[in-house]
Design a protein around this motif. Structure first.
Motif, mmCIF file in Angstrom:
data_model
loop_
_atom_site.group_PDB
_atom_site.id
_atom_site.type_symbol
_atom_site.label_atom_id
_atom_site.label_comp_id
_atom_site.label_asym_id
_atom_site.label_seq_id
_atom_site.Cartn_x
_atom_site.Cartn_y
_atom_site.Cartn_z
ATOM 1 N N SER A 190 -108.020 23.525 -64.213
ATOM 2 C CA SER A 190 -108.451 23.325 -65.604
ATOM 3 C C SER A 190 -109.708 24.140 -65.859
ATOM 4 C CB SER A 190 -108.724 21.850 -65.898
ATOM 5 O OG SER A 190 -109.276 21.703 -67.203
ATOM 6 N N VAL A 191 -109.686 24.924 -66.926
ATOM 7 C CA VAL A 191 -110.866 25.701 -67.296
ATOM 8 C C VAL A 191 -111.989 24.796 -67.790
ATOM 9 C CG1 VAL A 191 -109.542 27.767 -67.878
ATOM 10 C CG2 VAL A 191 -109.976 26.036 -69.646
ATOM 11 N N HIS A 192 -111.688 23.530 -68.016
ATOM 12 C CA HIS A 192 -112.695 22.578 -68.492
ATOM 13 C C HIS A 192 -113.468 21.933 -67.340
ATOM 14 C CE1 HIS A 192 -110.788 23.113 -72.350
ATOM 15 N NE2 HIS A 192 -109.647 22.653 -71.889
ATOM 16 N N ASP A 193 -113.160 22.322 -66.110
ATOM 17 C CA ASP A 193 -113.846 21.786 -64.935
ATOM 18 C C ASP A 193 -115.133 22.581 -64.715
ATOM 19 O OD1 ASP A 193 -114.759 21.071 -62.406
ATOM 20 O OD2 ASP A 193 -112.749 20.867 -61.564
ATOM 21 N N ARG A 194 -116.248 22.067 -65.201
ATOM 22 C CA ARG A 194 -117.521 22.786 -65.076
ATOM 23 C C ARG A 194 -118.103 22.655 -63.670
ATOM 24 N NH1 ARG A 194 -122.197 21.832 -68.582
ATOM 25 N NH2 ARG A 194 -122.779 23.890 -67.785
ATOM 26 N N ALA A 195 -117.839 21.557 -63.002
ATOM 27 C CA ALA A 195 -118.382 21.379 -61.657
ATOM 28 C C ALA A 195 -117.910 22.503 -60.741
ATOM 29 C CB ALA A 195 -117.976 20.021 -61.092
ATOM 30 N N VAL A 196 -116.631 22.843 -60.835
ATOM 31 C CA VAL A 196 -116.085 23.926 -60.019
ATOM 32 C C VAL A 196 -116.309 25.279 -60.686
ATOM 33 C CG1 VAL A 196 -113.964 24.918 -59.055
ATOM 34 C CG2 VAL A 196 -114.388 22.461 -58.888
ATOM 35 N N GLY A 197 -116.103 25.346 -61.991
ATOM 36 C CA GLY A 197 -116.196 26.619 -62.692
ATOM 37 C C GLY A 197 -117.595 27.187 -62.756
ATOM 38 N N THR A 198 -118.614 26.315 -62.753
ATOM 39 C CA THR A 198 -119.993 26.782 -62.855
ATOM 40 C C THR A 198 -120.706 26.773 -61.522
ATOM 41 O OG1 THR A 198 -120.206 26.042 -65.154
ATOM 42 C CG2 THR A 198 -122.248 26.346 -63.905
ATOM 43 N N PHE A 199 -120.705 25.634 -60.823
ATOM 44 C CA PHE A 199 -121.535 25.526 -59.634
ATOM 45 C C PHE A 199 -120.947 26.227 -58.421
ATOM 46 C CE2 PHE A 199 -123.675 22.347 -62.109
ATOM 47 C CZ PHE A 199 -124.984 22.619 -61.796
ATOM 48 N N TYR A 200 -119.640 26.402 -58.379
ATOM 49 C CA TYR A 200 -119.068 27.119 -57.247
ATOM 50 C C TYR A 200 -119.542 28.580 -57.239
ATOM 51 C CZ TYR A 200 -115.762 27.746 -53.435
ATOM 52 O OH TYR A 200 -115.207 27.968 -52.213
ATOM 53 N N PRO A 201 -119.297 29.349 -58.303
ATOM 54 C CA PRO A 201 -119.781 30.737 -58.269
ATOM 55 C C PRO A 201 -121.299 30.835 -58.331
ATOM 56 C CG PRO A 201 -118.789 30.236 -60.394
ATOM 57 C CD PRO A 201 -118.472 29.079 -59.492
ATOM 58 N N LEU A 202 -121.951 29.895 -59.025
ATOM 59 C CA LEU A 202 -123.405 29.932 -59.093
ATOM 60 C C LEU A 202 -124.009 29.758 -57.707
ATOM 61 C CD1 LEU A 202 -125.977 29.981 -60.847
ATOM 62 C CD2 LEU A 202 -125.786 27.501 -61.023
ATOM 63 N N GLY A 203 -123.474 28.805 -56.954
ATOM 64 C CA GLY A 203 -123.971 28.595 -55.603
ATOM 65 C C GLY A 203 -123.632 29.738 -54.681
ATOM 66 N N GLU A 260 -117.361 15.482 -69.558
ATOM 67 C CA GLU A 260 -118.174 14.439 -68.951
ATOM 68 C C GLU A 260 -119.471 15.033 -68.422
ATOM 69 O OE1 GLU A 260 -115.586 12.692 -66.057
ATOM 70 O OE2 GLU A 260 -114.273 11.794 -67.571
ATOM 71 N N GLY A 261 -120.296 15.559 -69.332
ATOM 72 C CA GLY A 261 -121.590 16.100 -68.955
ATOM 73 C C GLY A 261 -121.465 17.361 -68.138
ATOM 74 N N ILE A 262 -122.354 17.494 -67.170
ATOM 75 C CA ILE A 262 -122.431 18.729 -66.394
ATOM 76 C C ILE A 262 -121.173 18.997 -65.580
ATOM 77 C CG2 ILE A 262 -123.489 17.736 -64.317
ATOM 78 C CD1 ILE A 262 -125.348 20.208 -64.354
ATOM 79 N N ALA A 263 -120.420 17.951 -65.236
ATOM 80 C CA ALA A 263 -119.190 18.125 -64.455
ATOM 81 C C ALA A 263 -118.010 18.536 -65.312
ATOM 82 C CB ALA A 263 -118.861 16.832 -63.706
ATOM 83 N N GLY A 264 -118.147 18.459 -66.638
ATOM 84 C CA GLY A 264 -117.016 18.766 -67.491
ATOM 85 C C GLY A 264 -115.872 17.805 -67.226
ATOM 86 N N ALA A 265 -114.663 18.355 -67.040
ATOM 87 C CA ALA A 265 -113.475 17.525 -66.823
ATOM 88 C C ALA A 265 -113.137 17.351 -65.343
ATOM 89 C CB ALA A 265 -112.284 18.149 -67.548
ATOM 90 N N HIS A 266 -114.103 17.607 -64.470
ATOM 91 C CA HIS A 266 -113.843 17.593 -63.029
ATOM 92 C C HIS A 266 -113.214 16.281 -62.555
ATOM 93 C CE1 HIS A 266 -114.337 18.821 -58.886
ATOM 94 N NE2 HIS A 266 -115.065 17.758 -58.609
#
Length: 420
Positions: free
Chosen positions: A319-332, A394-400
């Protein structure tokens, strides 16, 4: 005893087993589970792993919701019971310590309002996310002390940068699953200032100068998931296969629990029947014959493909709405550098919860809409786009964490039935 009831389903129960960070069981409930497996000889055994989580009550609530979602799929349950040999199930949920950042135990601490717990207590609790011993405590003490002076300076002070470097060196993951660029605290801090919405977990903010702690925690928990999957989880799966020799074992994971499930599959005595990976915080190249940009390096879980360790279907939700994976994975992974893309058009460092399983030497089937999936072919990896279903913000995690939907439950049942 470890038996837990499932809300809304008096006829369904599961066992909850509790492990420590080293993969050692707390207590001996597994002894009773194995005895039951040997006596009952179930046809199908489900082993489930959460990802980011809090305490045992949080795990209990999550497993209750997951299993209830599957139990609500009445037509699929009936179909399973009509299969040759019938369907007698056993369900086991694993709890392992995977606290992320700013959980409820930190109470209402806020750097804006002033800490409601002692600073040393706060330092100790945050440091516990990143390792044992005096080194992480001293480093976190430096970072927290600076945050109390100025939560969001223009640039990280030199002593804070040094403290972050010390934390990064404490627990390096040299496996292919832990592949990332060298940690750059300043770049990560600046990237978090751009990416982050104002966030607060239980009133405690891990923004500003503390934001890189979230990234380091991400990689700490990712490594712990792999080690737990290779130790406690894999041992349990082997023991269950020994007690119920004809049982089909189904592994299911969410977030970092996908790493647990994959590692347990790799360590099983014989191939498992299905593997369900929901919003995985694991590398999209995990099964690949070669990781782009890293010549000679294969995906950490490549043996699942080469040794045919899953008889039925493996599926991955995206899901493109998963911010926990979509943002923090590449950011980290990139420590704030611009994300680069491999020749295949996917990021060099990215998670399956957004991109699916990718790479060479894999029999992959892509499904563009989870609601349209009718069946899952055995022996293949299915990437299922679930953006229309897994979409809650759901906040910073998005739809994770937004995985308890009938469509997801039916997908798990399709994986279960695929090997029959």
């Amino acid at each position: 005893m470890s038996e837990e009831k499932v809300p809304g389903h008096d006829d369904v129960s599961y066992h909850l087993l509790n492990f420590d960070a080293a993969g050692k069981e707390r207590g001996d409930d597994s002894r009773h589970v194995l005895a039951e497996a040997e006596a009952a000889q179930p046809t199908d055994i489900f082993v489930l792993s959460h990802g980011w989580n809090g305490d045992v009550p949080a795990a209990r609530a999550q497993y209750g919701a997951w299993i209830a979602t599957m139990a609500d799929c009445g037509a699929d349950r009936e179909r399973a019971h009509r299969l040759p040999g019938g369907f007698r199930s056993m369900l086991v949920g694993l709890h392992w310590p995977s606290r992320a950042w700013g959980e409820e135990e930190l109470g209402t601490t806020s750097f804006d309002a002033g800490p409601s717990i002692g600073t040393e207590d706060l330092v100790t609790r945050l440091a516990a996310r990143l390792g044992n011993g005096p080194e992480p405590i001293e480093a976190v003490r430096t970072i927290v002390g600076s945050a109390l002076d100025d939560i969001e300076p223009a640039y990280l002070p030199p002593d804070v940068q040094a403290a972050y470097d010390d934390l990064d060196r404490l627990d390096e993951d040299t496996s292919a699953e832990g592949a990332r660029e060298p940690f750059d605290a300043e770049r990560t801090y600046q990237a978090c200032r751009i990416e982050d919405d104002p966030v607060s977990f239980g009133g405690f903010s891990l923004g500003g100068i503390l934001a890189p702690l979230r990234v380091l925690t991400f990689w700490k928990m990712k490594k712990r998931a792999r080690l737990f999957g290779e130790s406690g989880a894999a041992t349990l799966v082997r023991d269950l296969q020994g007690c119920a020799r004809d049982a089909r074992v189904h592994l299911m994971g969410h977030s970092f629990g996908c790493i647990v499930a994959a590692a347990a599959t790799a360590g099983a005595t014989r191939p498992v029947a299905s593997l369900s990976l929901l919003q995985g915080a694991m590398s999209l190249w995990s099964f690949s014959a070669e990781i782009p940009g890293r010549p000679g390096l294969t995906g950490h879980f490549r043996p699942l493909v080469t040794h045919h360790l899953v008889d039925g279907a493996t599926f991955v939700n995206m899901s493109v709405h998963d911010r926990a994976v979509g943002t923090f994975y590449p950011l980290g992974a990139w420590s704030g550098h611009q994300v680069t893309f491999a020749a295949e058009g996917y990021p060099q460092y990215g998670g399956t919860g957004v991109h699916g399983i990718r790479g060479s030497g894999i029999a992959v089937v892509d499904h563009s809409d989870i609601a349209a999936v009718e069946s899952l072919a055995p022996g293949k990896v299915h990437n299922v786009d679930a953006r229309t279903i897994i979409a809650a913000n759901e906040g910073i995690a998005g739809a994770h964490n937004d995985i308890c939907h009938p469509e997801v439950g039916r997908l798990v049942w399709q994986a279960v039935i695929s090997g029959r």
